[in-house]
Each structure stands twice: as C-alpha cells, then as structure tokens.
Design a protein around this motif. Structure first.
Motif, PDB file in Angstrom:
ATOM      1  N   GLU A  30       0.879  -1.270   0.071  1.00  0.00           N
ATOM      2  CA  GLU A  30       0.056  -0.099  -0.021  1.00  0.00           C
ATOM      3  C   GLU A  30       0.779   1.260  -0.192  1.00  0.00           C
ATOM      4  OE1 GLU A  30      -4.105  -0.466   1.931  1.00  0.00           O
ATOM      5  OE2 GLU A  30      -2.792  -1.409   3.368  1.00  0.00           O
TER       6      GLU A  30
ATOM      7  N   ASP B 102       2.338   2.235  -3.398  1.00  0.00           N
ATOM      8  CA  ASP B 102       1.045   2.526  -4.274  1.00  0.00           C
ATOM      9  C   ASP B 102       1.019   1.332  -5.452  1.00  0.00           C
ATOM     10  OD1 ASP B 102       0.051   5.196  -3.581  1.00  0.00           O
ATOM     11  OD2 ASP B 102       1.415   6.178  -4.931  1.00  0.00           O
TER      12      ASP B 102
ATOM     13  N   VAL C 267      -1.291  -0.890  -4.644  1.00  0.00           N
ATOM     14  CA  VAL C 267      -2.840  -1.284  -4.533  1.00  0.00           C
ATOM     15  C   VAL C 267      -3.419  -0.470  -3.606  1.00  0.00           C
ATOM     16  CG1 VAL C 267      -2.198  -2.961  -2.825  1.00  0.00           C
ATOM     17  CG2 VAL C 267      -4.493  -3.260  -4.080  1.00  0.00           C
ATOM     18  N   LYS C 268      -4.809  -0.232  -3.713  1.00  0.00           N
ATOM     19  CA  LYS C 268      -5.562   0.680  -2.671  1.00  0.00           C
ATOM     20  C   LYS C 268      -6.634  -0.225  -2.390  1.00  0.00           C
ATOM     21  CE  LYS C 268      -8.247   5.059  -2.277  1.00  0.00           C
ATOM     22  NZ  LYS C 268      -8.486   6.168  -2.910  1.00  0.00           N
ATOM     23  N   ILE C 269      -6.849  -0.448  -1.235  1.00  0.00           N
ATOM     24  CA  ILE C 269      -7.670  -1.448  -0.673  1.00  0.00           C
ATOM     25  C   ILE C 269      -8.746  -0.641   0.248  1.00  0.00           C
ATOM     26  CG2 ILE C 269      -8.199  -3.321   1.053  1.00  0.00           C
ATOM     27  CD1 ILE C 269      -5.007  -3.987   0.591  1.00  0.00           C
ATOM     28  N   ARG C 270     -10.039  -1.023  -0.127  1.00  0.00           N
ATOM     29  CA  ARG C 270     -11.131  -0.302   0.735  1.00  0.00           C
ATOM     30  C   ARG C 270     -11.761  -1.192   1.551  1.00  0.00           C
ATOM     31  NH1 ARG C 270     -16.473  -0.841  -0.542  1.00  0.00           N
ATOM     32  NH2 ARG C 270     -16.009  -1.580  -2.615  1.00  0.00           N
TER      33      ARG C 270
ATOM     34  N   ASN D 140      -1.863  -1.047  -9.376  1.00  0.00           N
ATOM     35  CA  ASN D 140      -0.753  -0.158 -10.359  1.00  0.00           C
ATOM     36  C   ASN D 140       0.085  -1.258 -10.831  1.00  0.00           C
ATOM     37  OD1 ASN D 140       1.561   0.887 -11.087  1.00  0.00           O
ATOM     38  ND2 ASN D 140       1.577   2.639  -9.880  1.00  0.00           N
TER      39      ASN D 140
ATOM     40  N   GLU E 134      -9.558  -1.432  -4.630  1.00  0.00           N
ATOM     41  CA  GLU E 134     -10.234  -0.233  -5.300  1.00  0.00           C
ATOM     42  C   GLU E 134      -9.494   0.160  -6.444  1.00  0.00           C
ATOM     43  OE1 GLU E 134     -10.584   3.706  -3.047  1.00  0.00           O
ATOM     44  OE2 GLU E 134     -12.592   2.641  -2.787  1.00  0.00           O
ATOM     45  N   ALA E 135      -8.130  -0.065  -6.416  1.00  0.00           N
ATOM     46  CA  ALA E 135      -7.153   0.262  -7.617  1.00  0.00           C
ATOM     47  C   ALA E 135      -6.048  -0.399  -7.478  1.00  0.00           C
ATOM     48  CB  ALA E 135      -6.904   1.911  -7.179  1.00  0.00           C
TER      49      ALA E 135
ATOM     50  N   SER F  76     -12.776  -6.409   2.833  1.00  0.00           N
ATOM     51  CA  SER F  76     -12.190  -5.565   2.058  1.00  0.00           C
ATOM     52  C   SER F  76     -12.065  -5.678   0.695  1.00  0.00           C
ATOM     53  CB  SER F  76     -10.792  -5.625   2.721  1.00  0.00           C
ATOM     54  OG  SER F  76     -10.707  -5.232   3.961  1.00  0.00           O
TER      55      SER F  76
END
Length: 299
Positions: free
Chosen positions: A58, A61, A63-66, A79, A76-77, A73
C-alpha cells in the motif's frame, strides 16, 4: 512458503511482499481482498508478517484497498507497473510464429503497446511450429504463446486444464486474404486431386486440415508430404504442382520465379479458414493476467 520460524523476519516479510505482489497481478479492481487469516494459511506465516506485507504494497502505491468492516475488504485500485517491479519477475517472453507474416508483425506491435500501458517489460521471439510454441509455455521457457484458433481447439483436455486461452477477433491470426493456393504458372490450381501433385505438411494441423478441405484426397501418389516452408522451392523445382500457403514476405517475390497464387475455392476450406483465423494467446493459469492485459482490460 518457508515456515516462519526458519526464515529471518526481514527476509520473510520481503518474500511475502513479493508473493503478494505477484498474486495481485492476477487480481481485478472490485475483487475481494482476502482475509488476514486466509493469507496466513496460504503463506504459512504469522499475522504480523502479513500485515507488514500489506502495508508495504500500500505504501508503494501498488494497490488501494477499501475496508468495509464486516463486509470485508475490496481492491479499489491497482498499479500493475509497481506490482511488477515489486514482484521481482523477469521481463515477459512471448513466442510468435514468423514475423514474416503481416498479421504477426501487427500483433507484436499491439502487445507492446498494451504492455507499455501497464509498464510491463516484454520481449518477443519467433518459433516455428505451434506445438513447439505451446511446449515453451508448458516448460516455462516462455510466458505466453500465439496460436491459431484451429490449433488451440485441438489441444487435449488434460493439457488445457493448466492453461488459459484468450481469443482475439476473427482475422487476427490469418487475415481474410492471407491463405491462398500456390501453383506453378500455367497450371490449374483447381485441378482434380488425381491429376495434380499436391504438397501438404501433416505435422501442421492447420495446413493439413485446410489442404484436405480444399483438395479432398491426400493420398499418394497425387499427394506429397513435405515440410511447409519448403513448398515454394518444391513448386519452383517442379516436384509439387500446388499447395495451400500463407502469404508472407519473401526475399524474392514468388511471381518473379513463376509461382502464382489463387484463393481457396472450396466452401469447406473457406469455412475452416474463418474458424482458424482467430489469434489465441495461451498462458499458464497463474499468468492469466497477461491475456487480460493484452486484450486491453484495465483490471
């Protein structure tokens, strides 16, 4: 995975981070991110090591985890470029048929453009013979191979179960005008099988199937077994009268040495050609993200 108590903590955390980055290359936006307990079991490490690995990817950058409490979880995005770099993987290797074929040159450009979008390093090589290309993937000498749909559909089920197949549009492997009949100038490419010597390569699934559909009987003495790439020479030297051929760039235009071309005429051969004309990208199952990226899926 090496058990936690047998690996120094720094190395353990880095190894799990690399493995998790590799795993996320296969994920898509919207996928559920696995529970901590599930990742612990998979990697055979403690919760602290998993938490450190997730924090690393994280912070970089990748991965984005919601996180949605009891709902779990979700990704969300992603890379891909950062994930690839963190995974430690070598550049991808793809094996193609001869780049003398216009369709394969266009395919190489397409794949380079797609992989560049995702920041994935990528090399290509030529390899004659569809089964040889497939074997390169199975033996891990290459990451993906390019086949025709005709070959892909004939791969045995026990081999298919370990692979992923990604099909492109019709005409991407064989363009509508690429498959023709080569014949000696002055002869009739559509003569009956009994009066015309027909060259065919039994080791090439597509060539054999198209030849049989176009010319019918492929039995001696009218039918002559030969290596596919030797067909123009055999026609020039008068050993063969005609054969199915894929148009490719040659050092000397075949017309200049008395070799002409004509379209396929048999309805059966033309139907097979349309079926075979799709390009198929084959990967191992764990590398399915390659096909997804090649098709232009943002994930």
């Amino acid at each position: 995975m090496v058990a936690e108590d047998k690996m120094p903590s720094v190395n353990r955390s880095f190894a799990v981070t690399q493995a998790l980055a590799t795993r996320l290359l296969r994920a898509k936006v919207g996928d559920k991110f696995e529970k901590l307990s599930e990742l612990q079991r998979e990697f055979s490490v403690g919760a602290g090591t998993i938490q450190a690995a997730i924090k690393n990817i994280e912070m970089m950058d990748c991965v984005k985890i919601r996180r949605s409490g009891h709902q779990g979880s979700y990704i969300e995005a992603l890379n891909p470029k950062q994930l690839w770099s963190l995974s430690g993987r070598a550049p991808l290797i793809g094996v193609f048929p001869s780049f003398a074929a216009q369709e394969m040159r266009e395919a190489r450009v397409l794949f380079r453009e797609q992989m560049s979008r995702f920041g994935i390093p990528f090399f290509t090589s030529e390899q004659p013979g569809a089964m040889g290309r497939l074997d390169s993937v199975i033996q891990r000498q290459a990451d993906f191979a390019i086949l025709s749909n005709g070959v892909a559909e004939k791969i045995p089920a026990e081999i298919q179960q370990d692979l992923c197949f990604f099909r492109f549009d019709a005409g991407t492997y064989y363009s509508p005008i690429s498959i023709v009949i080569l014949y000696r100038e002055g002869s009739d490419p559509y003569s009956s099988a009994e009066t015309c010597r027909t060259g065919f390569d039994p080791s090439s699934s597509d060539h054999f199937s198209l030849s049989k559909a176009e010319f019918g009987n492929l039995k001696p003495p009218a039918a002559i077994e030969c290596k596919y790439l030797e067909i123009p020479r055999l026609i020039f030297e008068g050993e063969v009268d005609r054969a199915v051929w894929r148009k490719i760039d040659t050092l000397i235009p075949l017309e200049l040495i008395g070799i002409q071309s004509a379209p396929l005429r048999s309805p059966e051969a033309n139907a097979l050609f349309r079926k075979f004309s799709q390009m198929v990208l084959v990967t191992r199952k764990e590398d399915s993200f390659i096909g997804t990226m090649a098709l232009g899926d943002e994930g």
